[in-house]
Design an enzyme around this catalytic site. Structure first.
Site, PDB file in Angstrom:
ATOM      1  N   ALA A  64       0.870  -1.165   0.000  1.00 48.92           N
ATOM      2  CA  ALA A  64       0.000   0.000   0.000  1.00 48.92           C
ATOM      3  C   ALA A  64       0.913   1.222   0.000  1.00 48.92           C
ATOM      4  O   ALA A  64       2.073   1.146   0.398  1.00 48.92           O
ATOM      5  CB  ALA A  64      -0.878  -0.021   1.241  1.00 48.92           C
ATOM      6  N   GLU A 112      -0.583  -9.407  -0.032  1.00 48.14           N
ATOM      7  CA  GLU A 112      -2.001  -9.678   0.250  1.00 48.14           C
ATOM      8  C   GLU A 112      -2.807  -9.854  -1.041  1.00 48.14           C
ATOM      9  O   GLU A 112      -3.686 -10.704  -1.117  1.00 48.14           O
ATOM     10  CB  GLU A 112      -2.573  -8.542   1.114  1.00 48.14           C
ATOM     11  CG  GLU A 112      -1.990  -8.597   2.532  1.00 48.14           C
ATOM     12  CD  GLU A 112      -2.275  -7.356   3.356  1.00 48.14           C
ATOM     13  OE1 GLU A 112      -2.025  -6.236   2.865  1.00 48.14           O
ATOM     14  OE2 GLU A 112      -2.762  -7.503   4.495  1.00 48.14           O
TER      15      GLU A 112
HETATM   16  N1  DAK Z   1       4.570   3.149  -1.026  1.00 48.75           N
HETATM   17  C1  DAK Z   1       4.934   4.284  -1.670  1.00 48.75           C
HETATM   18  N2  DAK Z   1       6.035   4.400  -2.421  1.00 48.75           N
HETATM   19  C2  DAK Z   1       6.834   3.328  -2.498  1.00 48.75           C
HETATM   20  C3  DAK Z   1       6.525   2.100  -1.855  1.00 48.75           C
HETATM   21  C4  DAK Z   1       5.326   2.035  -1.088  1.00 48.75           C
HETATM   22  N3  DAK Z   1       4.925   0.917  -0.479  1.00 48.75           N
HETATM   23  N4  DAK Z   1       7.511   1.220  -2.119  1.00 48.75           N
HETATM   24  C5  DAK Z   1       8.394   1.863  -2.908  1.00 48.75           C
HETATM   25  N5  DAK Z   1       7.989   3.139  -3.148  1.00 48.75           N
HETATM   26  C6  DAK Z   1       8.648   4.161  -3.944  1.00 48.75           C
HETATM   27  C7  DAK Z   1       9.872   4.714  -3.211  1.00 48.75           C
HETATM   28  O1  DAK Z   1       9.480   5.712  -2.295  1.00 48.75           O
HETATM   29  C8  DAK Z   1      10.658   5.275  -4.388  1.00 48.75           C
HETATM   30  O2  DAK Z   1      10.084   6.483  -4.774  1.00 48.75           O
HETATM   31  P1  DAK Z   1      10.987   7.828  -4.973  1.00 48.75           P
HETATM   32  O3  DAK Z   1      11.727   8.005  -3.706  1.00 48.75           O
HETATM   33  O4  DAK Z   1      11.891   7.459  -6.143  1.00 48.75           O
HETATM   34  O5  DAK Z   1       9.997   8.882  -5.290  1.00 48.75           O
HETATM   35  C9  DAK Z   1      10.385   4.276  -5.510  1.00 48.75           C
HETATM   36  O6  DAK Z   1       9.177   3.584  -5.120  1.00 48.75           O
HETATM   37  C10 DAK Z   1      11.491   3.244  -5.673  1.00 48.75           C
HETATM   38  O7  DAK Z   1      11.698   2.622  -4.402  1.00 48.75           O
HETATM   39  P2  DAK Z   1      13.154   2.508  -3.719  1.00 48.75           P
HETATM   40  O8  DAK Z   1      14.046   3.614  -4.171  1.00 48.75           O
HETATM   41  O9  DAK Z   1      12.932   2.346  -2.261  1.00 48.75           O
HETATM   42  O10 DAK Z   1      13.662   1.143  -4.371  1.00 48.75           O
HETATM   43  P3  DAK Z   1      14.705   0.116  -3.729  1.00 48.75           P
HETATM   44  O11 DAK Z   1      15.009  -0.858  -4.818  1.00 48.75           O
HETATM   45  O12 DAK Z   1      15.821   0.798  -3.066  1.00 48.75           O
HETATM   46  O13 DAK Z   1      13.877  -0.667  -2.604  1.00 48.75           O
HETATM   47  C11 DAK Z   1      11.935  -1.813  -1.704  1.00 48.75           C
HETATM   48  C12 DAK Z   1      12.766  -1.465  -2.971  1.00 48.75           C
HETATM   49  C13 DAK Z   1      10.653  -2.515  -2.152  1.00 48.75           C
HETATM   50  C14 DAK Z   1      12.737  -2.752  -0.799  1.00 48.75           C
HETATM   51  C15 DAK Z   1      11.641  -0.496  -0.931  1.00 48.75           C
HETATM   52  O14 DAK Z   1      11.045   0.436  -1.845  1.00 48.75           O
HETATM   53  C16 DAK Z   1      10.659  -0.692   0.192  1.00 48.75           C
HETATM   54  O15 DAK Z   1      11.041  -1.151   1.278  1.00 48.75           O
HETATM   55  N6  DAK Z   1       9.397  -0.297  -0.028  1.00 48.75           N
HETATM   56  C17 DAK Z   1       8.375  -0.360   0.999  1.00 48.75           C
HETATM   57  C18 DAK Z   1       7.939  -1.782   1.177  1.00 48.75           C
HETATM   58  C19 DAK Z   1       6.902  -1.916   2.270  1.00 48.75           C
HETATM   59  O16 DAK Z   1       7.164  -1.628   3.445  1.00 48.75           O
HETATM   60  N7  DAK Z   1       5.697  -2.344   1.851  1.00 48.75           N
HETATM   61  C20 DAK Z   1       4.608  -2.491   2.782  1.00 48.75           C
HETATM   62  C21 DAK Z   1       3.811  -1.231   2.761  1.00 48.75           C
HETATM   63  S1  DAK Z   1       2.618  -1.244   4.055  1.00 48.75           S
HETATM   64  C22 DAK Z   1      -4.347  -0.970   6.064  1.00 48.75           C
HETATM   65  C23 DAK Z   1      -4.341  -0.951   4.696  1.00 48.75           C
HETATM   66  C24 DAK Z   1      -3.286  -1.487   4.020  1.00 48.75           C
HETATM   67  C25 DAK Z   1      -2.193  -1.996   4.678  1.00 48.75           C
HETATM   68  C26 DAK Z   1      -2.192  -1.984   6.041  1.00 48.75           C
HETATM   69  C27 DAK Z   1      -3.261  -1.499   6.736  1.00 48.75           C
HETATM   70  N8  DAK Z   1      -5.426  -0.369   6.745  1.00 48.75           N
HETATM   71  C28 DAK Z   1      -5.798   0.926   6.381  1.00 48.75           C
HETATM   72  C29 DAK Z   1      -5.986  -1.019   7.878  1.00 48.75           C
HETATM   73  C30 DAK Z   1      -1.061  -2.422   3.937  1.00 48.75           C
HETATM   74  C31 DAK Z   1       0.110  -1.874   4.253  1.00 48.75           C
HETATM   75  C32 DAK Z   1       1.285  -1.997   3.393  1.00 48.75           C
HETATM   76  O17 DAK Z   1       1.261  -2.543   2.335  1.00 48.75           O
END
Ligand code: DAK
Length: 257
Positions: A64, A112
């Protein structure tokens, strides 16, 4: 413009989530576009199997949208959570099989979405995970429910509370994915599976998925009650008549126009 590209060919719809500059992260628009695209395939008789993948070679969906969630309060989170959950339910309840072609990161909401699909195929570079606790939140689109159903609660407890990454080979070993293939073979593998499915009766497929979905977590007796109901329903269809007759006549059945 939609964040989801749709291509239909030989009864296979390929939906590509297309937001590469954010590794296909899901904001409200992407959630809504994916749900609409899946729903349109469910309603389209030119479609028998749906494949969902991510654009580029790095990410299926990196989760997300964290930037969007940063400014969210409890009310906004409730709405975003419900919208995402509804989108995953539309996928899971689809009467047409949905295959996730996981071509890279499938983190948080991405993992998910893949788990809501009926079948998961991963490329060798795919990485799964529910890293929400690292952000001080929890998996909100079904991760706490579908992960234990797929891999058991012991592993789900560990994966969710550590937030650690699960590489493709481990995902295969624990039953989170069905197959792992080289990245350039990913779509072909998904299409092979889709073509095997497409040989079979659409109602039989839909009713089988319904039995499996409704039976998980129920007693065997409750599951068997759904099974026998759906089994008997099929006997009122032209499809069953065609399938059974084709066997007796030693020919291939013709289930689709
Ligand atoms: N959201 C927004 N932008 C994201 C993103 C994300 N999840 N993942 C990556 N990006 C963006 C980065 O910010 C970056 O953008 P700029 O800085 O260039 O503008 C671009 O994508 C490229 O990412 P990186 O530069 O970070 O690329 P790397 O290869 O270095 O790293 C990575 C890739 C996938 C390891 C890293 O981007 C990362 O850790 N991303 C976040 C992964 C993560 O934590 N995903 C889980 C998100 S939380 C709910 C509803 C939904 C959910 C929960 C509750 N309720 C409302 C109850 C679900 C939650 C989630 O999914």
């Amino acid at each position: 413009m939609s964040f989801v590209e749709k291509k239909i060919e030989n009864y296979i719809a390929t939906l590509t989530i297309n937001r590469p500059d954010a590794l296909n992260a899901m904001n409200d628009e992407v959630v809504s576009d994916l749900e609409s695209a899946v729903q349109s395939c469910i309603n389209d008789e030119r479609v028998g199997v749906i494949i969902i993948t991510g654009s580029g070679d790095k990410a299926f969906v990196a989760g997300a949208d964290i930037k969007k969630m940063q400014s969210m309060g409890p009310e906004g989170a409730l709405a975003f959570g419900k919208a995402g959950q509804q989108m995953t339910l539309t996928i899971e309840n689809s009467p047409k099989p949905v295959i996730a072609a996981v071509n890279g990161f499938a983190l948080g909401g991405g993992c998910e979405i893949s788990m809501a699909c009926h079948i998961r195929v991963a490329s060798e570079n795919a990485t799964f995970g529910q890293p929400e606790v690292l952000l001080g939140i929890l998996p909100g689109w079904g991760g706490t429910q579908r992960l234990p159903r797929l891999v058991g609660s012991g592993l789900a407890n560990e994966i969710i509370t550590t937030g650690r990454m699960v590489k493709a080979d481990e995902a295969k070993a624990i039953g989170l994915v069905n197959h792992v293939v080289p990245q350039d073979a990913l779509m072909d593998k998904c299409k092979d599976i889709a073509n095997q499915i497409l040989r079979n009766g659409p109602n039989a497929i839909a009713q089988s998925l319904d039995c499996i979905r409704k039976g998980v977590g129920k007693s065997t007796e409750e599951g068997l009650a759904v099974e026998v109901e759906n089994f008997s329903k099929l006997f009122g269809t032209e499809e069953a008549s065609e399938g059974l007759t084709a066997f007796v006549e030693k020919r291939s059945p013709k289930f689709r126009k």
